[in-house]
Design a protein around this motif. Structure first.
Motif, PDB file in Angstrom:
ATOM      1  N   PRO A  36      30.170  26.383 -37.974  1.00 37.35           N
ATOM      2  CA  PRO A  36      29.438  25.689 -36.910  1.00 37.35           C
ATOM      3  C   PRO A  36      28.668  26.647 -35.985  1.00 37.35           C
ATOM      4  O   PRO A  36      27.621  26.289 -35.460  1.00 37.35           O
ATOM      5  N   GLU A  37      29.175  27.852 -35.833  1.00 38.83           N
ATOM      6  CA  GLU A  37      28.514  28.836 -34.967  1.00 38.83           C
ATOM      7  C   GLU A  37      27.133  29.242 -35.484  1.00 38.83           C
ATOM      8  O   GLU A  37      26.304  29.738 -34.726  1.00 38.83           O
ATOM      9  N   LYS A  38      26.897  29.017 -36.753  1.00 37.16           N
ATOM     10  CA  LYS A  38      25.610  29.379 -37.360  1.00 37.16           C
ATOM     11  C   LYS A  38      24.569  28.266 -37.271  1.00 37.16           C
ATOM     12  O   LYS A  38      23.397  28.501 -37.541  1.00 37.16           O
ATOM     13  N   VAL A  39      24.980  27.064 -36.914  1.00 35.26           N
ATOM     14  CA  VAL A  39      24.086  25.902 -36.918  1.00 35.26           C
ATOM     15  C   VAL A  39      23.366  25.779 -35.578  1.00 35.26           C
ATOM     16  O   VAL A  39      23.990  25.829 -34.516  1.00 35.26           O
ATOM     17  N   ARG A  40      22.047  25.617 -35.651  1.00 40.28           N
ATOM     18  CA  ARG A  40      21.223  25.392 -34.466  1.00 40.28           C
ATOM     19  C   ARG A  40      20.533  24.043 -34.623  1.00 40.28           C
ATOM     20  O   ARG A  40      20.003  23.741 -35.691  1.00 40.28           O
ATOM     21  N   ILE A  41      20.537  23.234 -33.565  1.00 45.00           N
ATOM     22  CA  ILE A  41      19.901  21.913 -33.609  1.00 45.00           C
ATOM     23  C   ILE A  41      19.032  21.748 -32.372  1.00 45.00           C
ATOM     24  O   ILE A  41      19.462  22.046 -31.256  1.00 45.00           O
ATOM     25  N   VAL A  42      17.812  21.271 -32.591  1.00 45.42           N
ATOM     26  CA  VAL A  42      16.882  20.974 -31.505  1.00 45.42           C
ATOM     27  C   VAL A  42      16.586  19.484 -31.546  1.00 45.42           C
ATOM     28  O   VAL A  42      16.187  18.948 -32.584  1.00 45.42           O
ATOM     29  N   ILE A  43      16.799  18.815 -30.423  1.00 50.71           N
ATOM     30  CA  ILE A  43      16.458  17.388 -30.317  1.00 50.71           C
ATOM     31  C   ILE A  43      15.188  17.279 -29.481  1.00 50.71           C
ATOM     32  O   ILE A  43      15.112  17.825 -28.381  1.00 50.71           O
ATOM     33  N   THR A  44      14.211  16.563 -30.016  1.00 49.20           N
ATOM     34  CA  THR A  44      12.989  16.284 -29.291  1.00 49.20           C
ATOM     35  C   THR A  44      12.914  14.786 -29.043  1.00 49.20           C
ATOM     36  O   THR A  44      12.920  14.004 -29.994  1.00 49.20           O
ATOM     37  N   ASP A  45      12.891  14.412 -27.769  1.00 50.02           N
ATOM     38  CA  ASP A  45      12.751  13.005 -27.396  1.00 50.02           C
ATOM     39  C   ASP A  45      11.268  12.653 -27.349  1.00 50.02           C
ATOM     40  O   ASP A  45      10.497  13.295 -26.624  1.00 50.02           O
ATOM     41  N   LEU A  46      10.874  11.648 -28.102  1.00 51.54           N
ATOM     42  CA  LEU A  46       9.478  11.237 -28.170  1.00 51.54           C
ATOM     43  C   LEU A  46       9.228  10.039 -27.264  1.00 51.54           C
ATOM     44  O   LEU A  46       9.984   9.073 -27.278  1.00 51.54           O
ATOM     45  N   GLU A  47       8.179  10.120 -26.504  1.00 52.51           N
ATOM     46  CA  GLU A  47       7.714   8.967 -25.728  1.00 52.51           C
ATOM     47  C   GLU A  47       6.980   8.039 -26.690  1.00 52.51           C
ATOM     48  O   GLU A  47       6.334   8.495 -27.637  1.00 52.51           O
ATOM     49  N   LEU A  48       7.071   6.754 -26.481  1.00 49.01           N
ATOM     50  CA  LEU A  48       6.388   5.792 -27.348  1.00 49.01           C
ATOM     51  C   LEU A  48       4.878   6.026 -27.384  1.00 49.01           C
ATOM     52  O   LEU A  48       4.223   5.750 -28.384  1.00 49.01           O
ATOM     53  N   GLU A  49       4.331   6.572 -26.321  1.00 49.01           N
ATOM     54  CA  GLU A  49       2.893   6.828 -26.282  1.00 49.01           C
ATOM     55  C   GLU A  49       2.483   8.030 -27.136  1.00 49.01           C
ATOM     56  O   GLU A  49       1.301   8.276 -27.348  1.00 49.01           O
ATOM     57  N   ASN A  50       3.468   8.772 -27.638  1.00 51.23           N
ATOM     58  CA  ASN A  50       3.189   9.950 -28.464  1.00 51.23           C
ATOM     59  C   ASN A  50       3.651   9.768 -29.904  1.00 51.23           C
ATOM     60  O   ASN A  50       3.832  10.737 -30.630  1.00 51.23           O
ATOM     61  N   TYR A  51       3.829   8.537 -30.331  1.00 49.85           N
ATOM     62  CA  TYR A  51       4.356   8.223 -31.654  1.00 49.85           C
ATOM     63  C   TYR A  51       3.597   7.015 -32.177  1.00 49.85           C
ATOM     64  O   TYR A  51       3.331   6.070 -31.447  1.00 49.85           O
ATOM     65  N   SER A  52       3.230   7.067 -33.460  1.00 52.60           N
ATOM     66  CA  SER A  52       2.494   5.926 -34.014  1.00 52.60           C
ATOM     67  C   SER A  52       3.162   5.389 -35.266  1.00 52.60           C
ATOM     68  O   SER A  52       3.874   6.097 -35.967  1.00 52.60           O
ATOM     69  N   ILE A  53       2.924   4.114 -35.502  1.00 51.39           N
ATOM     70  CA  ILE A  53       3.415   3.421 -36.692  1.00 51.39           C
ATOM     71  C   ILE A  53       2.246   2.629 -37.251  1.00 51.39           C
ATOM     72  O   ILE A  53       1.606   1.857 -36.524  1.00 51.39           O
ATOM     73  N   SER A  54       1.930   2.849 -38.505  1.00 50.73           N
ATOM     74  CA  SER A  54       0.852   2.100 -39.183  1.00 50.73           C
ATOM     75  C   SER A  54      -0.473   2.159 -38.424  1.00 50.73           C
ATOM     76  O   SER A  54      -1.180   1.165 -38.320  1.00 50.73           O
ATOM     77  N   GLY A  55      -0.801   3.323 -37.898  1.00 49.94           N
ATOM     78  CA  GLY A  55      -2.083   3.502 -37.255  1.00 49.94           C
ATOM     79  C   GLY A  55      -2.180   2.994 -35.826  1.00 49.94           C
ATOM     80  O   GLY A  55      -3.264   2.955 -35.248  1.00 49.94           O
ATOM     81  N   LYS A  56      -1.059   2.599 -35.234  1.00 51.64           N
ATOM     82  CA  LYS A  56      -1.059   2.125 -33.857  1.00 51.64           C
ATOM     83  C   LYS A  56       0.020   2.867 -33.070  1.00 51.64           C
ATOM     84  O   LYS A  56       1.087   3.166 -33.614  1.00 51.64           O
ATOM     85  N   LEU A  57      -0.272   3.130 -31.802  1.00 52.90           N
ATOM     86  CA  LEU A  57       0.748   3.745 -30.968  1.00 52.90           C
ATOM     87  C   LEU A  57       1.955   2.813 -30.878  1.00 52.90           C
ATOM     88  O   LEU A  57       1.792   1.589 -30.761  1.00 52.90           O
ATOM     89  N   ALA A  58       3.134   3.386 -30.933  1.00 59.05           N
ATOM     90  CA  ALA A  58       4.363   2.579 -30.878  1.00 59.05           C
ATOM     91  C   ALA A  58       4.430   1.770 -29.578  1.00 59.05           C
ATOM     92  O   ALA A  58       4.951   0.675 -29.563  1.00 59.05           O
ATOM     93  N   ILE A  59       3.875   2.311 -28.509  1.00 60.56           N
ATOM     94  CA  ILE A  59       3.892   1.601 -27.234  1.00 60.56           C
ATOM     95  C   ILE A  59       3.056   0.330 -27.274  1.00 60.56           C
ATOM     96  O   ILE A  59       3.282  -0.613 -26.529  1.00 60.56           O
ATOM     97  N   ASP A  60       2.069   0.264 -28.195  1.00 62.82           N
ATOM     98  CA  ASP A  60       1.197  -0.899 -28.339  1.00 62.82           C
ATOM     99  C   ASP A  60       1.667  -1.886 -29.400  1.00 62.82           C
ATOM    100  O   ASP A  60       1.106  -2.950 -29.541  1.00 62.82           O
TER     101      ASP A  60
END
Length: 63
Positions: A36-60
């Motif tokens: 476990p001491e060798k494992v590094r994990i980075v979590i990035t929280d995405l705002e809906l305005e910075n993520y898209s699904i099927s060509g549309k912003l997730a917030i929309d």
């Protein structure tokens, strides 16, 4: 040394993130035979305005 990047929509609690980190760390250790001491994990929280699904912003996206 495994470096894991996790991107997910913002909104998880600190406790949920702790559980995720513990679970992913164990899976990585079991899969690639590292401590476990060798494992590094980075979590990035995405705002809906910075993520898209099927060509549309997730917030929309219609609910």
């Amino acid at each position: 040394m495994p470096l894991i990047n996790i991107q997910m929509i913002k909104g998880r609690t600190l406790e949920q993130k702790r559980k995720l980190i513990e679970t992913v760390t164990k899976a990585v250790c079991d899969s690639v035979n590292v401590s476990p001491e060798k494992v590094r994990i980075v979590i990035t929280d995405l705002e809906l305005e910075n993520y898209s699904i099927s060509g549309k912003l997730a917030i929309d996206k219609d609910n």
